[in-house]
Motif scaffolding. Sequence first.
Motif, PDB file in Angstrom:
ATOM      1  N   ILE A   1      30.404  11.055  -9.914  1.00 56.40           N
ATOM      2  CA  ILE A   1      29.876  11.531 -11.187  1.00 56.40           C
ATOM      3  C   ILE A   1      30.326  12.964 -11.439  1.00 56.40           C
ATOM      4  O   ILE A   1      30.194  13.831 -10.572  1.00 56.40           O
ATOM      5  CB  ILE A   1      28.339  11.452 -11.184  1.00 56.40           C
ATOM      6  CG1 ILE A   1      27.885   9.985 -11.098  1.00 56.40           C
ATOM      7  CG2 ILE A   1      27.752  12.103 -12.435  1.00 56.40           C
ATOM      8  CD1 ILE A   1      26.408   9.821 -10.845  1.00 56.40           C
ATOM      9  N   LEU A   2      30.845  13.202 -12.633  1.00 52.32           N
ATOM     10  CA  LEU A   2      31.290  14.537 -13.046  1.00 52.32           C
ATOM     11  C   LEU A   2      30.562  14.898 -14.337  1.00 52.32           C
ATOM     12  O   LEU A   2      30.716  14.210 -15.348  1.00 52.32           O
ATOM     13  CB  LEU A   2      32.802  14.559 -13.260  1.00 52.32           C
ATOM     14  CG  LEU A   2      33.673  14.150 -12.062  1.00 52.32           C
ATOM     15  CD1 LEU A   2      35.151  14.107 -12.454  1.00 52.32           C
ATOM     16  CD2 LEU A   2      33.467  15.088 -10.881  1.00 52.32           C
ATOM     17  N   PHE A   3      29.788  15.951 -14.310  1.00 56.94           N
ATOM     18  CA  PHE A   3      28.961  16.301 -15.464  1.00 56.94           C
ATOM     19  C   PHE A   3      29.659  17.243 -16.446  1.00 56.94           C
ATOM     20  O   PHE A   3      29.490  17.127 -17.652  1.00 56.94           O
ATOM     21  CB  PHE A   3      27.657  16.971 -14.992  1.00 56.94           C
ATOM     22  CG  PHE A   3      26.786  16.090 -14.155  1.00 56.94           C
ATOM     23  CD1 PHE A   3      25.968  15.135 -14.729  1.00 56.94           C
ATOM     24  CD2 PHE A   3      26.780  16.208 -12.770  1.00 56.94           C
ATOM     25  CE1 PHE A   3      25.154  14.322 -13.958  1.00 56.94           C
ATOM     26  CE2 PHE A   3      25.971  15.400 -11.987  1.00 56.94           C
ATOM     27  CZ  PHE A   3      25.163  14.455 -12.584  1.00 56.94           C
ATOM     28  N   HIS A   4      30.401  18.204 -15.927  1.00 53.94           N
ATOM     29  CA  HIS A   4      30.950  19.273 -16.769  1.00 53.94           C
ATOM     30  C   HIS A   4      32.354  18.914 -17.263  1.00 53.94           C
ATOM     31  O   HIS A   4      33.167  18.385 -16.493  1.00 53.94           O
ATOM     32  CB  HIS A   4      30.988  20.583 -15.979  1.00 53.94           C
ATOM     33  CG  HIS A   4      31.164  21.799 -16.833  1.00 53.94           C
ATOM     34  ND1 HIS A   4      32.400  22.184 -17.329  1.00 53.94           N
ATOM     35  CD2 HIS A   4      30.268  22.701 -17.288  1.00 53.94           C
ATOM     36  CE1 HIS A   4      32.241  23.290 -18.043  1.00 53.94           C
ATOM     37  NE2 HIS A   4      30.962  23.617 -18.045  1.00 53.94           N
ATOM     38  N   PRO A   5      32.667  19.193 -18.526  1.00 56.27           N
ATOM     39  CA  PRO A   5      34.000  18.876 -19.051  1.00 56.27           C
ATOM     40  C   PRO A   5      35.139  19.490 -18.238  1.00 56.27           C
ATOM     41  O   PRO A   5      36.194  18.868 -18.077  1.00 56.27           O
ATOM     42  CB  PRO A   5      33.964  19.451 -20.470  1.00 56.27           C
ATOM     43  CG  PRO A   5      32.522  19.450 -20.842  1.00 56.27           C
ATOM     44  CD  PRO A   5      31.774  19.728 -19.576  1.00 56.27           C
ATOM     45  N   GLU A   6      34.937  20.711 -17.716  1.00 55.01           N
ATOM     46  CA  GLU A   6      35.979  21.361 -16.914  1.00 55.01           C
ATOM     47  C   GLU A   6      36.296  20.542 -15.669  1.00 55.01           C
ATOM     48  O   GLU A   6      37.471  20.395 -15.294  1.00 55.01           O
ATOM     49  CB  GLU A   6      35.543  22.773 -16.524  1.00 55.01           C
ATOM     50  CG  GLU A   6      36.479  23.482 -15.552  1.00 55.01           C
ATOM     51  CD  GLU A   6      37.881  23.696 -16.089  1.00 55.01           C
ATOM     52  OE1 GLU A   6      38.834  23.727 -15.281  1.00 55.01           O
ATOM     53  OE2 GLU A   6      38.040  23.831 -17.330  1.00 55.01           O
ATOM     54  N   ALA A   7      35.271  19.999 -15.023  1.00 60.76           N
ATOM     55  CA  ALA A   7      35.487  19.181 -13.830  1.00 60.76           C
ATOM     56  C   ALA A   7      36.261  17.909 -14.172  1.00 60.76           C
ATOM     57  O   ALA A   7      37.136  17.479 -13.410  1.00 60.76           O
ATOM     58  CB  ALA A   7      34.146  18.827 -13.188  1.00 60.76           C
ATOM     59  N   ILE A   8      35.962  17.320 -15.314  1.00 58.43           N
ATOM     60  CA  ILE A   8      36.670  16.108 -15.750  1.00 58.43           C
ATOM     61  C   ILE A   8      38.122  16.427 -16.053  1.00 58.43           C
ATOM     62  O   ILE A   8      39.037  15.714 -15.615  1.00 58.43           O
ATOM     63  CB  ILE A   8      35.979  15.496 -16.975  1.00 58.43           C
ATOM     64  CG1 ILE A   8      34.539  15.085 -16.641  1.00 58.43           C
ATOM     65  CG2 ILE A   8      36.770  14.288 -17.495  1.00 58.43           C
ATOM     66  CD1 ILE A   8      33.713  14.663 -17.846  1.00 58.43           C
TER      67      ILE A   8
ATOM     68  N   GLY B   1      33.021  10.597 -15.972  1.00 56.27           N
ATOM     69  CA  GLY B   1      32.064  11.535 -16.541  1.00 56.27           C
ATOM     70  C   GLY B   1      30.689  11.447 -15.918  1.00 56.27           C
ATOM     71  O   GLY B   1      30.544  11.195 -14.719  1.00 56.27           O
ATOM     72  N   SER B   2      29.681  11.647 -16.744  1.00 55.92           N
ATOM     73  CA  SER B   2      28.303  11.781 -16.272  1.00 55.92           C
ATOM     74  C   SER B   2      27.733  10.447 -15.816  1.00 55.92           C
ATOM     75  O   SER B   2      28.379   9.403 -15.907  1.00 55.92           O
ATOM     76  CB  SER B   2      27.423  12.360 -17.387  1.00 55.92           C
ATOM     77  OG  SER B   2      26.993  11.329 -18.238  1.00 55.92           O
ATOM     78  N   CYS B   3      26.470  10.489 -15.348  1.00 57.44           N
ATOM     79  CA  CYS B   3      25.850   9.281 -14.804  1.00 57.44           C
ATOM     80  C   CYS B   3      25.694   8.183 -15.855  1.00 57.44           C
ATOM     81  O   CYS B   3      25.539   7.009 -15.510  1.00 57.44           O
ATOM     82  CB  CYS B   3      24.512   9.592 -14.147  1.00 57.44           C
ATOM     83  SG  CYS B   3      23.398  10.590 -15.129  1.00 57.44           S
TER      84      CYS B   3
ATOM     85  N   SER C   1      23.375  23.222 -24.939  1.00 61.84           N
ATOM     86  CA  SER C   1      24.466  22.591 -24.207  1.00 61.84           C
ATOM     87  C   SER C   1      25.027  21.388 -24.958  1.00 61.84           C
ATOM     88  O   SER C   1      26.243  21.270 -25.162  1.00 61.84           O
ATOM     89  CB  SER C   1      23.962  22.153 -22.826  1.00 61.84           C
ATOM     90  OG  SER C   1      24.867  21.266 -22.200  1.00 61.84           O
ATOM     91  N   LYS C   2      24.141  20.489 -25.380  1.00 58.68           N
ATOM     92  CA  LYS C   2      24.596  19.295 -26.098  1.00 58.68           C
ATOM     93  C   LYS C   2      25.281  19.683 -27.409  1.00 58.68           C
ATOM     94  O   LYS C   2      26.288  19.074 -27.806  1.00 58.68           O
ATOM     95  CB  LYS C   2      23.416  18.360 -26.382  1.00 58.68           C
ATOM     96  CG  LYS C   2      22.671  17.855 -25.153  1.00 58.68           C
ATOM     97  CD  LYS C   2      23.510  16.967 -24.258  1.00 58.68           C
ATOM     98  CE  LYS C   2      22.649  16.364 -23.150  1.00 58.68           C
ATOM     99  NZ  LYS C   2      23.420  15.548 -22.192  1.00 58.68           N
TER     100      LYS C   2
ATOM    101  N   GLY D   1      28.498  15.515 -19.928  1.00 57.24           N
ATOM    102  CA  GLY D   1      27.092  15.630 -19.575  1.00 57.24           C
ATOM    103  C   GLY D   1      26.454  16.939 -19.978  1.00 57.24           C
ATOM    104  O   GLY D   1      25.376  16.960 -20.575  1.00 57.24           O
ATOM    105  N   THR D   2      27.111  18.054 -19.678  1.00 58.67           N
ATOM    106  CA  THR D   2      26.514  19.358 -19.938  1.00 58.67           C
ATOM    107  C   THR D   2      27.588  20.417 -20.115  1.00 58.67           C
ATOM    108  O   THR D   2      28.665  20.323 -19.527  1.00 58.67           O
ATOM    109  CB  THR D   2      25.574  19.775 -18.793  1.00 58.67           C
ATOM    110  OG1 THR D   2      25.011  21.056 -19.073  1.00 58.67           O
ATOM    111  CG2 THR D   2      26.302  19.823 -17.455  1.00 58.67           C
ATOM    112  N   ALA D   3      27.274  21.417 -20.919  1.00 63.23           N
ATOM    113  CA  ALA D   3      28.168  22.571 -21.078  1.00 63.23           C
ATOM    114  C   ALA D   3      27.801  23.693 -20.112  1.00 63.23           C
ATOM    115  O   ALA D   3      28.497  24.700 -20.034  1.00 63.23           O
ATOM    116  CB  ALA D   3      28.118  23.079 -22.522  1.00 63.23           C
TER     117      ALA D   3
END
Length: 315
Positions: A51-58, A26-28, A201-202, A126-128
């Motif tokens: 590092i992957l911030f967006h849920p879709e990327a994860i 996930g995020s940093c 976003s959060k 991390g972010t939406a």
Amino acid sequence: MKLQTTIPLKPSGNPIDYHSRLFLVGSCFVENIGAKLEYYKFRTTINPFGILFHPEAIARFLEYAVSGKQLSEADLEETQGRFVSFDAHSVLSTSSAAETTKLLNEALVETKRQLAQASHIVITLGTAWGYQHLGQDKIVANCHKIPQKAFQKELASVEEIAAITRRMLSAIAKVNSQTEVIFTVSPVRHTKDGFVENQRSKAHLLAGMHQVLDESQHTAYFPSYELMMDELRDYRFYDRDLIHPNALAVDYIWERFSSVYFSEETQKTMQKVQEIQQGLAHKPFNPDSEAHQKFLNNLEAKKCALQTDFPHIQI
């Protein structure tokens, strides 16, 4: 007089110990907690795709790994003399398409192996806010400094976050149905999106994720975002950019995480590891002195005693 509200936390029913295998993605903020776990010599894998911030990327990363998907050179994009993947962070980019593909596919194979063995999986959202690549028609993990006109920025809805969270859990369950999945939301503020937009976003992340956690087994939530926003609601707990938690804040959240997931016995072992780590970092005034030689012998004895109990710990 009470000067701080405290979030009540209960010890986990599935604690982490030195036999656990941990996978973090996930995020940093995952990198911050992961660095602590590595320092204390837990068996830990951190962000194989960067590092992957967006849920879709994860979710897509987990699905790729579990399905055995292999990327090809045709999946890459060349920018500024480097070959990058829109599915991964730029740390996995190189000046060779073949080398970048090799790195990505090795990471996917290793990820599947680690997921299957993991006792605990930590996922930090991390972010939406996501960036849809207009050519490939997908939310990217990283824009790789490609001009913004190649993307369309969009906010994932609560329903979309819930659906993505279900995909994460479904992918993990295909290789490991018994692992505990610990979700958290990064306390790092994405102020480049805007202050109101960051809060939206959060909120979407929290609402969508909890919708799924409330109906799922073998899942948990650790409130790192809430700890930062409530217990540490002061700028002295931020780095100089006023966005990232500083070292003191990370240490505080780590202590709270420890109180939930580490038993008293595990924390005793962590103390032994810390003593050795501090000893190894010690810079002697006189390396040839009798006192320093005695210090080194004592340090070696501590290492041997620790490795007798936990042979996999290498310091």
